[in-house]
Design a protein around this motif. Structure first.
Motif, PDB file in Angstrom:
ATOM      1  N   VAL A  28      -0.931  -1.395  21.159  1.00  0.00           N
ATOM      2  CA  VAL A  28      -1.924  -1.479  20.096  1.00  0.00           C
ATOM      3  C   VAL A  28      -1.855  -2.860  19.451  1.00  0.00           C
ATOM      4  O   VAL A  28      -2.873  -3.526  19.266  1.00  0.00           O
ATOM      5  CB  VAL A  28      -1.685  -0.374  19.035  1.00  0.00           C
ATOM      6  N   TYR A  29      -0.631  -3.285  19.193  1.00  0.00           N
ATOM      7  CA  TYR A  29      -0.409  -4.595  18.570  1.00  0.00           C
ATOM      8  C   TYR A  29      -1.062  -5.696  19.413  1.00  0.00           C
ATOM      9  O   TYR A  29      -1.806  -6.533  18.913  1.00  0.00           O
ATOM     10  CB  TYR A  29       1.098  -4.815  18.428  1.00  0.00           C
ATOM     11  N   ALA A  30      -0.773  -5.664  20.733  1.00  0.00           N
ATOM     12  CA  ALA A  30      -1.267  -6.719  21.613  1.00  0.00           C
ATOM     13  C   ALA A  30      -2.791  -6.689  21.740  1.00  0.00           C
ATOM     14  O   ALA A  30      -3.453  -7.726  21.655  1.00  0.00           O
ATOM     15  CB  ALA A  30      -0.628  -6.579  22.994  1.00  0.00           C
ATOM     16  N   VAL A  31      -3.335  -5.498  21.918  1.00  0.00           N
ATOM     17  CA  VAL A  31      -4.799  -5.408  22.097  1.00  0.00           C
ATOM     18  C   VAL A  31      -5.516  -5.776  20.799  1.00  0.00           C
ATOM     19  O   VAL A  31      -6.540  -6.456  20.815  1.00  0.00           O
ATOM     20  CB  VAL A  31      -5.212  -4.002  22.607  1.00  0.00           C
ATOM     21  N   ASN A  32      -4.926  -5.356  19.682  1.00  0.00           N
ATOM     22  CA  ASN A  32      -5.515  -5.714  18.383  1.00  0.00           C
ATOM     23  C   ASN A  32      -5.678  -7.223  18.243  1.00  0.00           C
ATOM     24  O   ASN A  32      -6.742  -7.708  17.849  1.00  0.00           O
ATOM     25  CB  ASN A  32      -4.616  -5.214  17.253  1.00  0.00           C
ATOM     26  N   LYS A  74      -3.861   0.438  33.829  1.00  0.00           N
ATOM     27  CA  LYS A  74      -2.764  -0.403  33.338  1.00  0.00           C
ATOM     28  C   LYS A  74      -1.842  -0.732  34.490  1.00  0.00           C
ATOM     29  O   LYS A  74      -1.597   0.138  35.317  1.00  0.00           O
ATOM     30  CB  LYS A  74      -1.958   0.360  32.287  1.00  0.00           C
ATOM     31  N   PRO A  75      -1.252  -1.861  34.602  1.00  0.00           N
ATOM     32  CA  PRO A  75      -1.483  -3.025  33.746  1.00  0.00           C
ATOM     33  C   PRO A  75      -2.784  -3.734  34.136  1.00  0.00           C
ATOM     34  O   PRO A  75      -3.124  -3.755  35.308  1.00  0.00           O
ATOM     35  CB  PRO A  75      -0.280  -3.914  34.050  1.00  0.00           C
ATOM     36  N   PHE A  76      -3.445  -4.297  33.164  1.00  0.00           N
ATOM     37  CA  PHE A  76      -4.754  -4.892  33.461  1.00  0.00           C
ATOM     38  C   PHE A  76      -4.805  -6.343  33.003  1.00  0.00           C
ATOM     39  O   PHE A  76      -3.968  -6.800  32.217  1.00  0.00           O
ATOM     40  CB  PHE A  76      -5.852  -4.089  32.778  1.00  0.00           C
ATOM     41  N   GLU A  77      -5.790  -7.049  33.501  1.00  0.00           N
ATOM     42  CA  GLU A  77      -6.031  -8.418  33.050  1.00  0.00           C
ATOM     43  C   GLU A  77      -6.778  -8.328  31.727  1.00  0.00           C
ATOM     44  O   GLU A  77      -7.830  -7.702  31.662  1.00  0.00           O
ATOM     45  CB  GLU A  77      -6.904  -9.161  34.071  1.00  0.00           C
ATOM     46  N   PRO A  78      -6.259  -8.965  30.672  1.00  0.00           N
ATOM     47  CA  PRO A  78      -6.938  -8.887  29.379  1.00  0.00           C
ATOM     48  C   PRO A  78      -8.406  -9.323  29.478  1.00  0.00           C
ATOM     49  O   PRO A  78      -9.267  -8.772  28.806  1.00  0.00           O
ATOM     50  CB  PRO A  78      -6.149  -9.865  28.514  1.00  0.00           C
ATOM     51  N   THR A 135       3.621   1.358  31.859  1.00  0.00           N
ATOM     52  CA  THR A 135       3.253   1.159  30.455  1.00  0.00           C
ATOM     53  C   THR A 135       3.926  -0.077  29.854  1.00  0.00           C
ATOM     54  O   THR A 135       3.227  -0.959  29.361  1.00  0.00           O
ATOM     55  CB  THR A 135       3.552   2.429  29.640  1.00  0.00           C
ATOM     56  N   PRO A 136       5.294  -0.170  29.922  1.00  0.00           N
ATOM     57  CA  PRO A 136       5.881  -1.398  29.385  1.00  0.00           C
ATOM     58  C   PRO A 136       5.398  -2.648  30.107  1.00  0.00           C
ATOM     59  O   PRO A 136       5.207  -3.696  29.483  1.00  0.00           O
ATOM     60  CB  PRO A 136       7.387  -1.200  29.583  1.00  0.00           C
ATOM     61  N   LEU A 137       5.163  -2.518  31.412  1.00  0.00           N
ATOM     62  CA  LEU A 137       4.690  -3.670  32.168  1.00  0.00           C
ATOM     63  C   LEU A 137       3.325  -4.115  31.642  1.00  0.00           C
ATOM     64  O   LEU A 137       3.058  -5.308  31.492  1.00  0.00           O
ATOM     65  CB  LEU A 137       4.593  -3.292  33.649  1.00  0.00           C
ATOM     66  N   ALA A 138       2.485  -3.143  31.342  1.00  0.00           N
ATOM     67  CA  ALA A 138       1.156  -3.451  30.816  1.00  0.00           C
ATOM     68  C   ALA A 138       1.276  -4.167  29.482  1.00  0.00           C
ATOM     69  O   ALA A 138       0.539  -5.122  29.206  1.00  0.00           O
ATOM     70  CB  ALA A 138       0.356  -2.167  30.651  1.00  0.00           C
ATOM     71  N   ILE A 139       2.231  -3.720  28.666  1.00  0.00           N
ATOM     72  CA  ILE A 139       2.395  -4.339  27.349  1.00  0.00           C
ATOM     73  C   ILE A 139       2.892  -5.781  27.504  1.00  0.00           C
ATOM     74  O   ILE A 139       2.360  -6.700  26.878  1.00  0.00           O
ATOM     75  CB  ILE A 139       3.364  -3.510  26.475  1.00  0.00           C
ATOM     76  N   ILE A 140       3.884  -5.966  28.406  1.00  0.00           N
ATOM     77  CA  ILE A 140       4.402  -7.323  28.636  1.00  0.00           C
ATOM     78  C   ILE A 140       3.271  -8.235  29.093  1.00  0.00           C
ATOM     79  O   ILE A 140       3.092  -9.339  28.601  1.00  0.00           O
ATOM     80  CB  ILE A 140       5.543  -7.315  29.686  1.00  0.00           C
ATOM     81  N   SER A 143      -0.221 -12.696  28.098  1.00  0.00           N
ATOM     82  CA  SER A 143      -1.575 -13.235  28.190  1.00  0.00           C
ATOM     83  C   SER A 143      -2.060 -13.772  26.846  1.00  0.00           C
ATOM     84  O   SER A 143      -2.788 -14.761  26.798  1.00  0.00           O
ATOM     85  CB  SER A 143      -2.555 -12.164  28.666  1.00  0.00           C
ATOM     86  N   LEU A 144      -1.662 -13.106  25.770  1.00  0.00           N
ATOM     87  CA  LEU A 144      -2.106 -13.551  24.447  1.00  0.00           C
ATOM     88  C   LEU A 144      -1.672 -14.993  24.197  1.00  0.00           C
ATOM     89  O   LEU A 144      -2.426 -15.789  23.660  1.00  0.00           O
ATOM     90  CB  LEU A 144      -1.526 -12.641  23.358  1.00  0.00           C
ATOM     91  N   ILE A 145      -0.429 -15.301  24.622  1.00  0.00           N
ATOM     92  CA  ILE A 145       0.057 -16.677  24.436  1.00  0.00           C
ATOM     93  C   ILE A 145      -0.580 -17.598  25.478  1.00  0.00           C
ATOM     94  O   ILE A 145      -1.096 -18.659  25.167  1.00  0.00           O
ATOM     95  CB  ILE A 145       1.600 -16.736  24.534  1.00  0.00           C
ATOM     96  N   TYR A 146      -0.573 -17.146  26.742  1.00  0.00           N
ATOM     97  CA  TYR A 146      -1.062 -17.977  27.845  1.00  0.00           C
ATOM     98  C   TYR A 146      -2.537 -18.362  27.653  1.00  0.00           C
ATOM     99  O   TYR A 146      -2.927 -19.498  27.861  1.00  0.00           O
ATOM    100  CB  TYR A 146      -0.882 -17.228  29.162  1.00  0.00           C
ATOM    101  N   ASP A 147      -3.337 -17.411  27.213  1.00  0.00           N
ATOM    102  CA  ASP A 147      -4.769 -17.678  27.036  1.00  0.00           C
ATOM    103  C   ASP A 147      -5.063 -18.473  25.764  1.00  0.00           C
ATOM    104  O   ASP A 147      -6.208 -18.802  25.492  1.00  0.00           O
ATOM    105  CB  ASP A 147      -5.560 -16.355  26.985  1.00  0.00           C
ATOM    106  N   GLY A 148      -4.032 -18.745  24.971  1.00  0.00           N
ATOM    107  CA  GLY A 148      -4.231 -19.504  23.748  1.00  0.00           C
ATOM    108  C   GLY A 148      -4.850 -18.696  22.628  1.00  0.00           C
ATOM    109  O   GLY A 148      -5.370 -19.254  21.663  1.00  0.00           O
ATOM    110  N   THR A 149      -4.825 -17.391  22.743  1.00  0.00           N
ATOM    111  CA  THR A 149      -5.433 -16.526  21.726  1.00  0.00           C
ATOM    112  C   THR A 149      -4.747 -16.682  20.371  1.00  0.00           C
ATOM    113  O   THR A 149      -5.377 -16.609  19.331  1.00  0.00           O
ATOM    114  CB  THR A 149      -5.345 -15.051  22.170  1.00  0.00           C
ATOM    115  N   VAL A 150      -3.421 -16.922  20.416  1.00  0.00           N
ATOM    116  CA  VAL A 150      -2.681 -17.032  19.156  1.00  0.00           C
ATOM    117  C   VAL A 150      -2.252 -18.478  18.882  1.00  0.00           C
ATOM    118  O   VAL A 150      -1.270 -18.721  18.188  1.00  0.00           O
ATOM    119  CB  VAL A 150      -1.449 -16.092  19.144  1.00  0.00           C
ATOM    120  N   GLY A 151      -2.958 -19.413  19.442  1.00  0.00           N
ATOM    121  CA  GLY A 151      -2.655 -20.814  19.160  1.00  0.00           C
ATOM    122  C   GLY A 151      -2.391 -21.625  20.417  1.00  0.00           C
ATOM    123  O   GLY A 151      -2.074 -21.070  21.475  1.00  0.00           O
TER     124      GLY A 151
END
Lengths: 127, 652
Positions: free
Chosen positions: A16-20, A106-110, B180-185, B190-198
């Motif tokens: 949730v944190y990441a997708v948010n 899951k796991p998916f490409e954002p 599930t954990p793999l999806a979260i990782i 990706s959030l960092i790699y794509d520059g979403t958070v800076g």
């Protein structure tokens, strides 16, 4: 135009944190629910533009939530993306049967999630 | 009064003495011939009488043993056991029945015996001795042991199967949990790699890219493990659609172009000019091709070559991935497709994976009704080939029809595909004198009429009819059909077509309907594998191809090449006009041969001369050592009697 509202029903808090973060960075407003029952209530009360729904949820599972919404004339037009952790077959069939508009394994490409959201919202605004 | 009684008594004793002789004869026969050991003992355990079998084992004679005891013939230990048993019978009158013991014969062979001992009584009811029978039951005991072993093994197999199922379920649930954990990782990276958070710098980006690649690698392993556990549990389902093979190959190969280019590998492919439509699970076949190309790239040195080729055969397509890589040894080739096998010793950890790729590929190919094999030479390269069954009439379907079929399959509907084919269409057109446009319009009317009678639909027609006036084909797609309905429809269409031609004064028109399972069952496969929901029927209209009714399938046929050279072969079918067979040898067209075969029903041998009408080389399977030829033979010089035999055969 107001920010489009997405309801994310998912029990994994880190997910949730990441997708948010991702969705908010794209300019959506995000509402969260952590179990099926809460999700179902929020889908009715918050009137989101789109719902992302995990399948394995406490209280009511994702399939049931999806079916309850899709079989209700008031909510059936809200596009639903299913999150599945089981690849292919049964989930694929089930997603269709419960009337989900799309599903992502899951796991998916954002990026894929984003493109699906955009596509569904675009289609819906046309209607 | 007395007299008659006396005479009567006299007669009776006469009978008795005769009877006695007879009974003695029976008794001595028993003692002489029975294989069981029989002995009579007195109340001290001394032998009174034995049969012949008794002496056989002890290598003595009947006379020599009389008056002796067991202690004279057997070991002390054994004789004591025997004496104890005797005592039980003699003292207490207790019977010993079927007492099983291990014994050692005099020739040193261990065996099992069953002993029964019963007491003998005198007139006053006093025990005077015993009768014993001992039988060699070694064979029975062995069978019993084998049986016990069988039961034990069956129990064990059942237990192991249960454990295996548990293991598969465990693997499956663990893999799901890993996702599930793999999806979260993945999401977080990706959030960092794509520059979403800076913004991040290039070094950070490089690190995250490597992280991402390893996440992909892990995902691939989890997917493979999941697939294998699905296969083991029989839970792997296929989702068949009608796919254009050319597009599929192009897409798969193009995916790897970039990777190949980076390594300086020349990756090329050539798709056939012809469009090939096949019923497959697109994702699964993609997975097969993906795995094979991925392997080829892994094990090919930089600057090497990889070629993807497609060969279209009559009932299948063969796809080959050919590389100039490190190759596989002969021993390796046999094991390559087994689970957890890593043939290459040199491969780095990164290349290795977990050895499930090819075993999974094999399973996927086989589930499609195809075959997979490898030809390879160490240090030279490898050629991986696999086949997929095809039905050539599907090729002519255009995209519109294909989409409609796929749509139906997508909804889980059963489809019957009825293909009507006019044989020798050119000659046929000439003969019938019905304009082809009119013919096909009428044909469509006939089909529509049949459907409206059988299906009673309202509004939208259920059937899709596609005419091919150029090739003389008509394809009927019949969704939601049951086997029963499909047969009714085919038979009705067949009859109506016959009527149609007779109305148009066209004689000798021949219409047949055959059911063709798809994919065509291959002899090398033990089970017939059908993709869900698709059935194909073929219907032929014409006159030239088969003048005679087929009799039976697959009797053995001997081709007599010379007096003592006979080539055995197998018939595909026989009619009274000729025979079609498959053989290793090739014959020249128009040459004459003698053949001999047995009509399967009335069991009559027929030997006749035949002319070779046509020869067709069948594509060789890797498992076969020889080429195979399909040969059509036409009977010549058939004696007048023989057609009658055929007629009889047809009636049987």
């Amino acid at each position: 135009m107001d920010k489009e509202k997405i309801l994310l029903i998912e029990d994994e808090k880190d997910m949730v944190y990441a997708v948010n973060i991702q969705l908010e960075a794209e300019g959506y407003s995000v509402v969260n629910a952590y179990d099926g029952l809460d999700g179902f209530e929020k889908a009715k009360s918050e009137k989101p533009d789109l719902i992302i729904l995990d399948l394995m949820l406490p209280k009511i599972d994702g399939y049931k939530v999806c079916r309850m919404l899709k079989f209700d004339d008031k909510y059936k037009d809200i596009p639903i993306i299913l999150f599945t952790s089981r690849a292919q077959e049964s989930d694929n069939e089930m997603s269709k049967r419960v009337g989900a508009d799309a599903y992502i394994t899951k796991p998916f490409e954002p990026k894929i999630l984003l493109s699906k959201i955009k596509e569904l919202l675009k289609n819906n605004s046309k209607v | 009064m007395k007299k008659p009684i006396k005479t009567k008594k006299k007669v009776k004793t006469a009978i008795n003495s005769q009877d006695l002789v007879y009974k003695y004869k029976l008794f001595s026969d028993l003692m002489e011939h029975t294989p069981d050991v029989i002995y009579f003992k007195d109340n001290k355990g001394r032998i009174l009488m034995v049969n012949k079998a008794y002496t056989k084992g002890l290598k003595t004679t009947v006379k020599k043993v009389i008056g002796k005891t067991d202690f004279d013939f057997f070991s002390k230990k054994r004789a004591e056991v025997m004496a104890k048993d005797d005592e039980q019978v003699l003292k207490d009158g207790k019977l010993i029945i079927d007492k099983i013991e291990r014994a050692t014969r005099h020739d040193g062979i261990d065996n099992y015996v069953s002993t029964t001992k019963v007491p003998r009584y005198d007139d006053k009811g006093k025990i005077v001795g015993l009768i014993g029978i001992t039988r060699d039951i070694t064979r029975r005991m062995h069978l019993e042991q084998v049986w016990k072993e069988k039961v034990r093994i069956e129990k064990k197999v059942e237990m192991l199967e249960g454990m295996n199922r548990l293991k598969s379920e465990f693997i499956s649930s663990v893999s799901h949990e890993l996702r599930t954990p793999l999806a979260i990782i993945k999401q977080l990276v990706s959030l960092i790699y794509d520059g979403t958070v800076g913004e991040i710098n290039s070094k950070q980006k490089e690190i995250l890219m490597k992280t991402g690649n390893n996440i992909k690698r892990l995902k691939k392993i989890i997917d493979e493990v999941l697939d294998i556990s699905r296969i083991e549990r029989g839970a792997l389902k296929f989702n068949y659609t009608l796919i254009n093979l050319n597009d599929l190959i192009e897409e798969s190969a193009d995916f790897f172009k970039g990777i190949a280019k980076d390594r300086g590998i020349d990756l090329s492919y050539k798709v056939p000019n012809k469009q090939v439509n096949i019923f497959i699970d697109c994702d699964r076949v993609n997975q097969i091709i993906f795995n094979l190309i991925d392997n080829a790239i892994k094990f090919t040195e930089d600057q090497g070559k990889i070629r993807i080729e497609i060969k279209i055969l009559e009932t299948k397509v063969r796809i080959g991935v050919i590389d100039t890589g490190i190759g596989v040894t002969k021993a390796g080739m046999n094991e390559l497709f087994n689970k957890f096998v890593q043939v290459s010793q040199k491969a780095s950890a990164e290349k290795k994976g977990i050895g499930l790729g090819l075993s999974l590929v094999k399973e996927l190919v086989e589930r499609h009704g195809g075959e997979i094999w490898v030809e390879s030479k160490l240090g030279v390269g490898s050629k991986f080939y696999f086949t997929l069954p095809r039905f050539y009439k599907l090729d002519i379907l255009d995209n519109n029809i294909k989409d409609q079929i796929n749509n139906l399959l997508d909804k889980g509907k059963t489809i019957y595909f009825i293909s009507v084919l006019i044989i020798n269409y050119r000659e046929f057109k000439f003969r019938t004198k019905v304009k082809s446009k009119k013919l096909f319009n009428d044909l469509e009317d006939i089909i529509d009429q049949v459907f409206s009678e059988v299906c009673k639909f309202k509004g939208k027609k259920p059937q899709i009819v596609k005419m091919d006036t150029v090739n003389g084909q008509c394809n009927i797609i019949f969704p939601n059909a049951t086997e029963e309905k499909a047969i009714i429809v085919s038979e009705m269409v067949k009859d109506r077509i016959k009527n149609y031609f007779s109305e148009h004064q066209v004689k000798n028109i021949f219409v047949t309907v055959g059911i063709m399972p798809y994919p065509t069952p291959d002899e090398s496969l033990t089970t017939k594998r059908l993709p869900a929901n698709i059935h194909i029927k073929e219907m032929y209209i014409g006159s030239k191809i088969r003048r005679f009714k087929r009799i039976s399938y697959e009797p053995n046929v001997d081709i007599i090449l010379s007096k003592d050279e006979i080539e055995p072969s197998k018939a595909v079918d026989i009619s009274r006009g000729g025979i079609c067979l498959v053989t290793k040898i090739s014959l020249a067209v128009d040459s004459e041969v003698d053949i001999k075969f047995e009509l399967p029903r009335n069991r009559q041998f027929i030997q006749t001369k035949a002319r070779v009408a046509w020869v067709k080389n069948l594509d060789r399977c890797p498992k076969e050592k020889f080429d195979r030829n399909k040969i059509g033979l036409e009977f010549i010089k058939l004696k007048t009697k023989i057609p009658q035999i055929f007629l009889k055969e047809l009636k049987l």
